[in-house]
Design a protein around this motif. Structure first.
Motif, PDB file in Angstrom:
ATOM      1  N   ALA A   3       3.909  -2.409   6.710  1.00  9.72           N
ATOM      2  CA  ALA A   3       2.739  -1.541   6.826  1.00  9.72           C
ATOM      3  C   ALA A   3       2.916  -0.643   8.035  1.00  9.72           C
ATOM      4  N   ILE A   4       2.655   0.644   7.853  1.00 12.20           N
ATOM      5  CA  ILE A   4       2.698   1.630   8.928  1.00 12.20           C
ATOM      6  C   ILE A   4       1.295   2.190   9.105  1.00 12.20           C
ATOM      7  N   ILE A   5       0.806   2.137  10.337  1.00 10.25           N
ATOM      8  CA  ILE A   5      -0.551   2.576  10.647  1.00 10.25           C
ATOM      9  C   ILE A   5      -0.480   3.761  11.606  1.00 10.25           C
ATOM     10  N   LEU A   6      -1.201   4.827  11.281  1.00 15.05           N
ATOM     11  CA  LEU A   6      -1.237   6.021  12.128  1.00 15.05           C
ATOM     12  C   LEU A   6      -2.442   5.932  13.056  1.00 15.05           C
ATOM     13  N   ALA A   7      -2.169   5.791  14.363  1.00 15.01           N
ATOM     14  CA  ALA A   7      -3.258   5.580  15.322  1.00 15.01           C
ATOM     15  C   ALA A   7      -3.018   6.337  16.620  1.00 15.01           C
ATOM     16  N   ARG A  42      -2.303  -9.568   7.368  1.00 11.01           N
ATOM     17  CA  ARG A  42      -1.782 -10.933   7.482  1.00 11.01           C
ATOM     18  C   ARG A  42      -2.183 -11.765   6.264  1.00 11.01           C
ATOM     19  N   HIS A  43      -3.426 -11.598   5.823  1.00 13.82           N
ATOM     20  CA  HIS A  43      -3.911 -12.347   4.657  1.00 13.82           C
ATOM     21  C   HIS A  43      -3.059 -12.053   3.423  1.00 13.82           C
ATOM     22  N   TYR A  44      -2.634 -10.792   3.280  1.00 15.66           N
ATOM     23  CA  TYR A  44      -1.841 -10.422   2.114  1.00 15.66           C
ATOM     24  C   TYR A  44      -0.344 -10.459   2.387  1.00 15.66           C
ATOM     25  N   GLN A  45       0.013 -11.161   3.457  1.00 15.14           N
ATOM     26  CA  GLN A  45       1.405 -11.548   3.753  1.00 15.14           C
ATOM     27  C   GLN A  45       2.339 -10.339   3.894  1.00 15.14           C
ATOM     28  N   ILE A  46       1.852  -9.313   4.593  1.00 15.82           N
ATOM     29  CA  ILE A  46       2.705  -8.179   4.935  1.00 15.82           C
ATOM     30  C   ILE A  46       3.700  -8.632   6.000  1.00 15.82           C
ATOM     31  N   ASP A  47       4.958  -8.303   5.806  1.00 14.28           N
ATOM     32  CA  ASP A  47       6.020  -8.848   6.655  1.00 14.28           C
ATOM     33  C   ASP A  47       6.043  -8.269   8.060  1.00 14.28           C
ATOM     34  N   GLU A  48       5.715  -6.996   8.173  1.00 14.31           N
ATOM     35  CA  GLU A  48       5.853  -6.305   9.464  1.00 14.31           C
ATOM     36  C   GLU A  48       4.834  -5.174   9.536  1.00 14.31           C
ATOM     37  N   VAL A  49       4.307  -4.938  10.725  1.00 12.73           N
ATOM     38  CA  VAL A  49       3.368  -3.838  10.945  1.00 12.73           C
ATOM     39  C   VAL A  49       3.912  -2.963  12.074  1.00 12.73           C
ATOM     40  N   VAL A  50       3.957  -1.669  11.843  1.00  9.73           N
ATOM     41  CA  VAL A  50       4.384  -0.705  12.854  1.00  9.73           C
ATOM     42  C   VAL A  50       3.256   0.301  13.044  1.00  9.73           C
ATOM     43  N   ILE A  51       2.863   0.531  14.293  1.00 11.00           N
ATOM     44  CA  ILE A  51       1.739   1.416  14.587  1.00 11.00           C
ATOM     45  C   ILE A  51       2.225   2.602  15.410  1.00 11.00           C
ATOM     46  N   TYR A  77       5.769   5.154  20.147  1.00 12.25           N
ATOM     47  CA  TYR A  77       4.969   6.090  20.934  1.00 12.25           C
ATOM     48  C   TYR A  77       5.256   7.530  20.542  1.00 12.25           C
ATOM     49  N   ASN A  78       4.206   8.263  20.224  1.00  9.30           N
ATOM     50  CA  ASN A  78       4.277   9.692  19.942  1.00  9.30           C
ATOM     51  C   ASN A  78       3.778  10.438  21.175  1.00  9.30           C
ATOM     52  N   SER A  79       4.701  10.967  21.952  1.00  6.14           N
ATOM     53  CA  SER A  79       4.327  11.652  23.193  1.00  6.14           C
ATOM     54  C   SER A  79       3.637  12.988  22.929  1.00  6.14           C
ATOM     55  N   ASP A  80       3.798  13.520  21.723  1.00 10.08           N
ATOM     56  CA  ASP A  80       3.171  14.793  21.350  1.00 10.08           C
ATOM     57  C   ASP A  80       1.976  14.559  20.434  1.00 10.08           C
ATOM     58  N   ASP A 100      12.584  -0.075   3.097  1.00  8.60           N
ATOM     59  CA  ASP A 100      11.523  -1.006   2.724  1.00  8.60           C
ATOM     60  C   ASP A 100      10.482  -0.308   1.846  1.00  8.60           C
ATOM     61  N   ASP A 101       9.869  -1.078   0.930  1.00  8.76           N
ATOM     62  CA  ASP A 101       8.623  -0.637   0.343  1.00  8.76           C
ATOM     63  C   ASP A 101       7.561  -0.730   1.433  1.00  8.76           C
ATOM     64  N   LEU A 102       6.613   0.178   1.436  1.00 12.83           N
ATOM     65  CA  LEU A 102       5.675   0.169   2.562  1.00 12.83           C
ATOM     66  C   LEU A 102       4.289   0.649   2.181  1.00 12.83           C
ATOM     67  N   LEU A 103       3.339   0.258   3.031  1.00 12.45           N
ATOM     68  CA  LEU A 103       1.992   0.792   3.009  1.00 12.45           C
ATOM     69  C   LEU A 103       1.875   1.772   4.167  1.00 12.45           C
ATOM     70  N   LEU A 104       1.254   2.912   3.916  1.00 12.15           N
ATOM     71  CA  LEU A 104       0.967   3.889   4.962  1.00 12.15           C
ATOM     72  C   LEU A 104      -0.542   4.003   5.064  1.00 12.15           C
ATOM     73  N   MET A 105      -1.081   3.853   6.288  1.00 12.31           N
ATOM     74  CA  MET A 105      -2.524   3.720   6.446  1.00 12.31           C
ATOM     75  C   MET A 105      -3.033   4.528   7.628  1.00 12.31           C
ATOM     76  N   ASP A 106      -4.172   5.190   7.432  1.00 10.13           N
ATOM     77  CA  ASP A 106      -4.921   5.734   8.560  1.00 10.13           C
ATOM     78  C   ASP A 106      -5.590   4.581   9.299  1.00 10.13           C
ATOM     79  N   ALA A 107      -5.690   4.711  10.630  1.00 13.26           N
ATOM     80  CA  ALA A 107      -6.242   3.616  11.429  1.00 13.26           C
ATOM     81  C   ALA A 107      -7.757   3.639  11.512  1.00 13.26           C
TER      82      ALA A 107
END
Length: 265
Positions: A3-7, A42-51, A77-80, A100-107
């Motif tokens: 899962a990738i979260i944009l925050a 975590r409940h849906y057993q996502i292997d890794e989260v990157v924010i 970290y996005n410095s820009d 990887d297959d992934l989820l992309l999510m707004d935070a």
């Protein structure tokens, strides 16, 4: 699945509530949006989260530590971060292209956990989420369907566009690894061409319109959620969306308890 979260962004439109902390740290019933994201993933057993972080990144990192999730959640970290969400996607390009297959999510979304369930359990490899119950206007990112295919994904629609169905995008997506790699490549192209000020949805739109047959959607109409952009959204989240979520959770717990009782007997 990752899962990738944009925050990374600054919540300028929230006023003071968006300035004192990143939007994903807004709390409802004592739990931050970020904590809710991580609980559900975590409940849906996502292997890794990157924010993707930027504005007041250290506060997000402190929250991850407080939740004892450092061994499962990492940040980039996005410095820009003031230059637009396309830059956040660009900083994540290695993760997008990792295979990887992934989820992309707004935070900045408060939502019922069954929305994530739809993405995790769907048989659609590249999946949007569509809510038919939305307020018309310029703010919602709209999904349009014609003859069973997604034909548009944008806030502003062409006046001559025809469609059979329209709904609002939740801001959560599922992509197979091949599309995720294309997303990384197209994001790099946007940055190289100086299009970093475009919303990241435009990059996804490009891929959709190039190969619409590779994408589809899950209709999540009726499941409560809200994207938090303006001060009034906080009030709606607190007074309307959160109670709906809590009622749904109580019903779900009751069903689980009933099933466990039947199994014991």
């Amino acid at each position: 699945m990752k899962a990738i979260i944009l925050a990374a962004g600054v919540g300028q439109r929230l006023g003071k509530d968006g300035q004192i902390q990143p939007k994903c740290l807004l709390k409802f019933s004592g739990k931050s949006l970020l904590e809710r994201h991580l609980d559900y993933l975590r409940h849906y057993q996502i292997d890794e989260v990157v924010i993707a972080v930027g504005y007041q990144a250290e506060k997000i990192q402190d929250e991850i530590k407080a939740l004892r999730a450092e061994n499962w959640v990492s940040t980039v970290y996005n410095s820009d971060y003031t230059k637009g969400s396309v830059i956040s996607l660009w900083t994540l390009r290695q993760h997008l292209a990792a295979g990887d297959d992934l989820l992309l999510m707004d935070a900045d979304v408060l939502y019922d956990r069954h929305i994530i369930e739809r993405l995790v359990k769907t048989n659609i490899s590249n999946c949007f989420l569509l809510d038919r119950d939305f307020e018309a206007g310029d703010e919602p990112v709209k999904l349009c369907v014609k003859d069973g295919y997604l034909v548009e994904f944008r806030k502003q629609l062409a006046s001559n566009l025809t469609y059979d169905l329209i709904g609002e995008s939740v801001g959560f997506f599922r992509f197979e690894n091949a599309i995720a790699r294309r997303l990384a490549s197209r994001t790099e192209q946007y940055v190289a061409e100086g299009l970093h000020d475009q919303p990241y949805e435009e990059v996804i739109r490009d891929l959709l319109l190039e190969t619409p047959e590779k994408f589809s959607y899950e209709d999540i109409t009726g499941l409560p959620w809200i994207e938090i952009d303006f001060p009034q959204d906080i009030q709606r989240a607190q007074n309307q969306t959160l109670p709906q979520i809590e009622i749904a959770e109580k019903i779900n717990f009751a069903k689980v308890d009933s099933l466990e009782s039947k199994l014991k007997t």
